[in-house]
Design an enzyme around this catalytic site. Structure first.
Site, mmCIF file in Angstrom:
data_model
loop_
_atom_site.group_PDB
_atom_site.id
_atom_site.type_symbol
_atom_site.label_atom_id
_atom_site.label_comp_id
_atom_site.label_asym_id
_atom_site.label_seq_id
_atom_site.Cartn_x
_atom_site.Cartn_y
_atom_site.Cartn_z
ATOM 1 N N PHE A 25 0.846 -1.187 0.000
ATOM 2 C CA PHE A 25 0.000 0.000 0.000
ATOM 3 C C PHE A 25 0.880 1.235 0.000
ATOM 4 C CE2 PHE A 25 -4.552 0.876 0.861
ATOM 5 C CZ PHE A 25 -5.063 -0.277 0.316
ATOM 6 N N CYS A 31 -4.415 15.812 -0.508
ATOM 7 C CA CYS A 31 -5.660 15.566 -1.244
ATOM 8 C C CYS A 31 -6.180 16.913 -1.747
ATOM 9 C CB CYS A 31 -6.706 14.902 -0.345
ATOM 10 S SG CYS A 31 -8.241 14.515 -1.227
ATOM 11 N N CYS A 46 -14.919 17.142 0.684
ATOM 12 C CA CYS A 46 -15.124 15.782 1.163
ATOM 13 C C CYS A 46 -14.983 15.821 2.685
ATOM 14 C CB CYS A 46 -14.076 14.855 0.534
ATOM 15 S SG CYS A 46 -14.205 13.154 1.087
ATOM 16 N N CYS A 49 -13.774 11.776 5.454
ATOM 17 C CA CYS A 49 -12.530 11.025 5.285
ATOM 18 C C CYS A 49 -12.125 10.314 6.577
ATOM 19 C CB CYS A 49 -11.428 11.990 4.866
ATOM 20 S SG CYS A 49 -9.898 11.168 4.397
ATOM 21 N N ASP A 50 -11.681 9.066 6.447
ATOM 22 C CA ASP A 50 -11.226 8.312 7.613
ATOM 23 C C ASP A 50 -9.715 8.057 7.563
ATOM 24 O OD1 ASP A 50 -11.049 6.500 5.572
ATOM 25 O OD2 ASP A 50 -12.314 4.965 6.490
ATOM 26 N N THR A 51 -8.994 8.879 6.792
ATOM 27 C CA THR A 51 -7.586 8.603 6.514
ATOM 28 C C THR A 51 -6.701 9.781 6.899
ATOM 29 O OG1 THR A 51 -8.275 7.268 4.632
ATOM 30 C CG2 THR A 51 -5.977 7.967 4.677
ATOM 31 N N GLU A 116 -6.529 3.952 -6.239
ATOM 32 C CA GLU A 116 -7.827 4.307 -5.669
ATOM 33 C C GLU A 116 -7.885 5.826 -5.648
ATOM 34 O OE1 GLU A 116 -8.530 2.192 -2.052
ATOM 35 O OE2 GLU A 116 -8.296 0.268 -3.066
ATOM 36 N N HIS A 204 -10.161 -5.178 6.040
ATOM 37 C CA HIS A 204 -8.964 -4.945 6.859
ATOM 38 C C HIS A 204 -9.338 -4.447 8.253
ATOM 39 C CE1 HIS A 204 -10.023 -1.294 4.767
ATOM 40 N NE2 HIS A 204 -9.258 -0.569 5.556
HETATM 41 S S1 SF4 Z 1 -11.885 10.342 1.432
HETATM 42 FE FE1 SF4 Z 1 -10.082 11.508 2.146
HETATM 43 S S2 SF4 Z 1 -8.508 11.057 0.628
HETATM 44 FE FE2 SF4 Z 1 -10.481 10.495 -0.299
HETATM 45 S S3 SF4 Z 1 -11.168 12.337 -1.426
HETATM 46 FE FE3 SF4 Z 1 -12.052 12.447 0.622
HETATM 47 S S4 SF4 Z 1 -10.561 13.706 1.789
HETATM 48 FE FE4 SF4 Z 1 -9.502 12.975 -0.039
#
Ligand code: SF4
Length: 210
Positions: A25, A31, A46, A49-51, A116, A204
């Site tokens: 990965f 972003c 957005c 987001c969980d990242t 992705e 995961h």
């Molecule tokens: S989920 Fe997170 S990484 Fe994906 S587009 Fe939205 S802010 Fe960007």
């Protein structure tokens, strides 16, 4: 070109049609739909987001001066063996940094290159797998690929409209949020009501992998 990588590690792909596959990965930093700072979340394009994609301080992350240096890092993480080499490139938004030179360098090392993306930037050529996850209220320009992964529910997105896009697989994934049970029920309902969609879960997280 240099690359800012938040983290890079060997794991099993947890989502989508390739769930369960051994893969490296590669998470790029940054972003175009959110800064990654909590104070900006409410006004971001957005907001679910969980990242963590900010900076280069994650496991296996860093700054890489060339495509070859980054591809070598990916290969080192994979280890021995050339069978079924797979790298999943994500973010953040990978199309902010991914370029043909890196795709070529990874191909030379025998990797299939999967991405992705949120689809707001066109995918570079030469990719082996394109997964687009559209976000409500954004202009998605990448409307073809291998899988369309809809995080659900999202106000402002019409799944019937998405069905006209050119993908081989249409996946609905419950949003990972406080109202998780409702999101699961909504995702199940969509897959039951419209058979083009298939339910996918974040395996995961179920099994405790990163
Ligand atoms: S989920 Fe997170 S990484 Fe994906 S587009 Fe939205 S802010 Fe960007």
């Amino acid at each position: 070109m240099s690359y800012a990588v938040k983290e890079c590690f060997l794991t099993l792909q947890g989502e989508g049609m390739q769930a369960g596959s051994r893969s490296v990965f590669l998470r790029f930093a940054g972003c175009n739909l959110w800064s990654g700072r909590e104070q900006d979340r409410a006004t971001a394009q957005c907001d679910f987001c969980d990242t963590d994609f900010v900076g280069t301080d994650g496991e296996g992350g860093g700054k890489f001066a060339s495509a070859d240096a980054l591809a070598a890092h990916v290969e080192e993480l994979w280890g021995e063996g050339r069978e079924n080499r797979l790298v999943v490139i994500t973010g953040g938004e990978p199309m902010l940094q991914l370029d043909p030179a890196l795709v070529d360098s990874l191909h030379k090392r025998g990797f299939k290159v999967a991405v992705e993306t949120n689809g707001t930037l066109p995918a570079v050529t030469g990719l082996d797998w394109i997964c687009v996850s559209p976000k409500a209220g954004t202009d998605v320009v990448q409307r073809s690929g291998d899988e369309l992964k809809l995080v659900w529910p999202q106000k402002g997105i019409d799944p019937v409209e998405l069905e006209r896009w050119n993908f081989d697989h249409f996946l609905v994934q419950p949003m990972d949020c406080e109202r998780r049970d409702e999101a699961v029920a909504a995702a199940i309902k969509l897959a039951m009501d419209r058979p083009k969609w298939r339910l996918t879960l974040q395996a995961h997280k179920v099994v405790g992998l990163a």
